[in-house]
Scaffold this motif. Structure first.
Motif, PDB file in Angstrom:
ATOM      1  N   UNK A  55       4.707   7.095   1.389  1.00 16.82           N
ATOM      2  CA  UNK A  55       5.238   6.051   2.263  1.00 16.82           C
ATOM      3  C   UNK A  55       4.603   4.747   1.795  1.00 16.82           C
ATOM      4  N   UNK A  56       5.428   3.762   1.563  1.00 14.05           N
ATOM      5  CA  UNK A  56       4.968   2.463   1.093  1.00 14.05           C
ATOM      6  C   UNK A  56       4.960   1.483   2.263  1.00 14.05           C
ATOM      7  N   UNK A  57       3.827   0.818   2.434  1.00 16.27           N
ATOM      8  CA  UNK A  57       3.648  -0.117   3.532  1.00 16.27           C
ATOM      9  C   UNK A  57       3.418  -1.526   2.996  1.00 16.27           C
ATOM     10  N   UNK A 100       0.859  -1.179   0.000  1.00 17.29           N
ATOM     11  CA  UNK A 100       0.000   0.000   0.000  1.00 17.29           C
ATOM     12  C   UNK A 100       0.900   1.235   0.000  1.00 17.29           C
ATOM     13  N   UNK A 101       0.315   2.376  -0.335  1.00 15.85           N
ATOM     14  CA  UNK A 101       1.062   3.613  -0.205  1.00 15.85           C
ATOM     15  C   UNK A 101       0.145   4.721   0.279  1.00 15.85           C
ATOM     16  N   UNK A 102       0.767   5.666   0.955  1.00 15.19           N
ATOM     17  CA  UNK A 102       0.019   6.796   1.488  1.00 15.19           C
ATOM     18  C   UNK A 102       0.822   8.067   1.302  1.00 15.19           C
ATOM     19  N   UNK A 103       0.277   8.968   0.504  1.00 17.88           N
ATOM     20  CA  UNK A 103       0.896  10.273   0.295  1.00 17.88           C
ATOM     21  C   UNK A 103       0.357  11.239   1.357  1.00 17.88           C
ATOM     22  N   UNK A 104       1.077  12.313   1.621  1.00 17.72           N
ATOM     23  CA  UNK A 104       0.623  13.280   2.639  1.00 17.72           C
ATOM     24  C   UNK A 104      -0.780  13.796   2.357  1.00 17.72           C
TER      25      UNK A 104
END
Length: 113
Positions: free
Chosen positions: A89-91, A34-38
């Protein structure tokens, strides 16, 4: 189950490549990136099951490849033709046959010139 551990993030120029690694052991059904940008929600990037089936977000199809090395209890995310919008951020998330889910701490990927 041990928490997955991600590695391989960093700073790369647009058009460049990175390989992310997720070390995850145990009786795992699937591993997902998964990824999460600001300021944005956490979104699925790619998933691979114990049977080897894969699926990808439309935004990364043809550029990213997920694979696994069972001998090393590792799953990799090969990212090519990176764009600034891939910055996040890649999770890594492991889904176990028991039904438990476990997330890693994340690794930062920044695509910038």
């Amino acid at each position: 189950q041990v928490q997955p551990v991600e590695s391989g993030g960093g700073l790369v120029q647009p058009g460049g490549s990175l390989r992310l690694s997720c070390a995850a052991s145990g009786s795992i059904f699937s591993v997902s990136w998964y990824r999460q940008a600001p300021g944005k929600q956490r979104d699925l990037v790619a998933r691979i099951t114990s049977g080897g089936n894969t699926n990808y977000a439309d935004s990364v199809k043809g550029r990213f490849t997920i694979s696994r090395d069972n001998a090393k209890s590792a799953v990799y995310l090969y990212m090519n033709s990176l764009k600034p919008e891939d910055t996040a951020i890649y999770y890594c998330k492991a889904a176990y046959w028991s039904g438990k889910l476990s997330w890693g701490q994340g690794t930062q990927v920044t695509v910038s010139s």
